[in-house]
Design a protein around this motif. Structure first.
Motif, PDB file in Angstrom:
ATOM      1  N   SER A 151       0.915  -0.999  -0.162  1.00  0.00           N
ATOM      2  CA  SER A 151      -0.123   0.117   0.033  1.00  0.00           C
ATOM      3  C   SER A 151       0.831   0.978   0.075  1.00  0.00           C
ATOM      4  CB  SER A 151      -1.030  -0.081   1.107  1.00  0.00           C
ATOM      5  OG  SER A 151      -1.842   1.104   1.273  1.00  0.00           O
ATOM      6  N   PRO A 174       0.487  -3.662   3.008  1.00  0.00           N
ATOM      7  CA  PRO A 174      -0.958  -3.497   2.991  1.00  0.00           C
ATOM      8  C   PRO A 174      -1.676  -4.106   4.364  1.00  0.00           C
ATOM      9  CG  PRO A 174      -0.130  -5.463   1.919  1.00  0.00           C
ATOM     10  CD  PRO A 174       1.052  -4.696   2.196  1.00  0.00           C
ATOM     11  N   ASN A 198      -4.464  -2.286  -0.718  1.00  0.00           N
ATOM     12  CA  ASN A 198      -2.968  -2.524  -1.501  1.00  0.00           C
ATOM     13  C   ASN A 198      -3.028  -1.343  -2.497  1.00  0.00           C
ATOM     14  OD1 ASN A 198      -3.813  -3.463  -4.339  1.00  0.00           O
ATOM     15  ND2 ASN A 198      -5.146  -4.332  -3.389  1.00  0.00           N
TER      16      ASN A 198
END
Length: 488
Positions: free
Chosen positions: A303, A376, A429
């Motif tokens: 992410s 993430p 993500n």
């Protein structure tokens, strides 16, 4: 025979697929949940500043050209490109940075000045990377991931050892200087995995970097979105925004439409360019091809924590693209992939589009985009965002030897929660599913649903993987699969 096709989402893969499907003569409509198109590649404007909210690196220009050539067009029909020189700068400390220029000869010279003998080593390495690029980007990635036999060619058999080794290992055999190693390892981060987990074959990303160069659409990456949108409209595609899909209608194991605001919209084919995991939640559980356990077992690309910042003055000692590798590269990678947590000392990336595009900021001012890769699924709140903005801006000031904090007119942050809210991104993500050995080609989620007929997928969680060029290719692949299904 003409079919009615409903496409969920308007990112690069969905837009590309829409163009191909309309070219085939179908009635194609795109449904986008947000108020503007582009998915992660949306544009943000405020007070005379303009920002690309997602992709900011224009690599692999040949893939974009190939896309438009499929419609007897060229990129220049829709947008202009500028080749950046330097392509980018990498900071390792105060008065310690390396510029990567726009041609291999200058890059070789840069390497040679840092590590004797590395210039010739680089040329050999890039030649091999070009060979892999020619095999991968001109052939393998244009295969739909239906069968493992797609990967078996005379060329890939000869390169089998490159699927068994990893990028980091191969680079470290040729180069000893840690700064050069980090520069060479950087491009595979676009694939969403650590260099130690990425097969050596993917060194073709180094050719994309040093061989083909870094480009910039004249007024930003949204030029490309707008260009493909215009092509789609020319081909007869209908685009509807503020249209959030709540259900995919399935009758007797056949997708027959979608539901928006309680209204059923009939379609012969449903294609989702939205997050794959989210799309399957629009189905009853019995119709989902992949379980929650499956998704939890996948290696996801990072992410990101993003900041869009307006400055009331010009920023000095900086290039359009800049990487800040003044902290432990391997430790930050471990904080993403091995023991997911907020990194104590994050690497970060800064992008100043107004260095190239004067329309990106008011006269005498600068637009800045900052990105920190994150694991993430981790915690996200305003306090953490502010803490990390302070960390990177303090380092930015030190490394570029200037004060800028008091020149900030505004800033907007965007992080894991926003990726979930705006894009329904699994675990927040930013880049999809990583291209590790066990998540390559036929081992990725399928373009065609295994349980529901007439339901298809495209985008970064399926074939061929993360990145804008792969997204365009994904759109082409799924359109070809759909066309093939019409004939059968």
């Amino acid at each position: 025979m003409k079919k009615t096709i409903a496409i969920i989402g308007s990112g690069f893969s969905a837009l590309a697929a829409a163009c191909y499907l309309a070219q085939q003569g179908n009635d194609v409509t795109i449904y986008e949940k947000n108020e503007s198109i582009g998915g992660r590649a949306r544009q943000f404007k405020k007070d005379g500043f303009t920002f690309d909210m997602g992709p900011s690196w224009y690599w692999m220009p040949d893939v974009f050209e190939r896309f438009f050539q499929d419609f007897n067009k060229k990129t220049a029909d829709y947008y202009d490109l500028i080749k950046l020189n330097p392509a980018y700068r990498v900071y390792f400390g105060v008065d310690d940075f390396i510029n990567i220029y726009d041609n291999l000869e200058e890059i070789k010279s840069t390497f040679e000045n840092i590590e004797k003998g590395s210039g010739n080593q680089l040329e050999t390495f890039i030649n091999q990377a070009k060979s892999n690029y020619d095999i991968a980007i001109k052939d393998l990635v244009y295969r739909p991931g239906v069968s493992p036999l797609e990967l078996v060619t005379a060329e890939t058999i000869l390169k089998l050892n490159q699927f068994l080794s990893n990028v980091s290992h191969d680079i470290r055999k040729k180069f000893k200087n840690e700064k050069l190693i980090q520069i060479l390892e950087f491009p595979v981060l676009f694939l969403g995995a650590k260099p130690t987990k990425t097969p050596s074959f993917y060194n073709f990303m180094n050719y994309a970097d040093f061989g083909l160069g870094t480009w910039h659409p004249k007024t930003g990456m949204f030029d490309v979105v707008r260009g493909i949108e215009n092509l789609a409209l020319e081909l007869g595609v209908t685009i509807k925004t503020n249209a959030s899909i709540t259900k995919i209608v399935v009758e007797d194991k056949i997708a027959t439409g979608i539901i928006i605001d309680g209204n059923i919209i009939k379609a012969n084919i449903v294609l989702s360019g939205a997050d794959y995991h989210h799309t399957e939640t629009l189905l009853d559980e019995k119709d989902r091809a992949y379980s929650e356990k499956y998704w939890q077992s996948r290696v996801f690309a990072p992410s990101s924590l993003l900041f869009f910042v307006g400055f009331n003055k010009k920023i000095e000692n900086i290039t359009h693209h800049a990487l800040f590798f003044d902290v432990d590269f391997n430790q930050h990678a471990a904080d993403i992939y091995d023991n997911p947590k907020w990194p104590d000392a994050p690497l970060f990336y800064a992008n100043f589009p107004s260095k190239t595009d004067q329309t990106a900021a008011p006269e005498g001012m600068e637009s800045g985009f900052f990105l920190i890769p994150l694991a993430p699924g981790i915690q996200d709140n305003e306090e953490l965002r502010e803490e990390y903005f302070e960390k990177i801006i303090t380092r930015f000031e030190k490394l570029t030897q200037q004060k800028i904090k008091n020149n900030i007119i505004f800033k907007r942050s965007f992080c894991k929660q926003d990726f979930e809210t705006d894009y329904n991104a699994y675990k927040g993500n930013a880049y999809g599913m990583a291209n590790t050995l066990l998540q390559t080609a036929f081992l990725r989620p399928k373009l065609k649903s295994k349980k529901v007929s007439n339901l298809y997928f495209t985008g970064q969680l399926t074939v061929p993987g993360p990145g804008v060029p792969p997204a365009l290719i994904s759109g082409k692949l799924v359109a070809e699969l759909i066309q093939k299904s019409f004939r059968s």
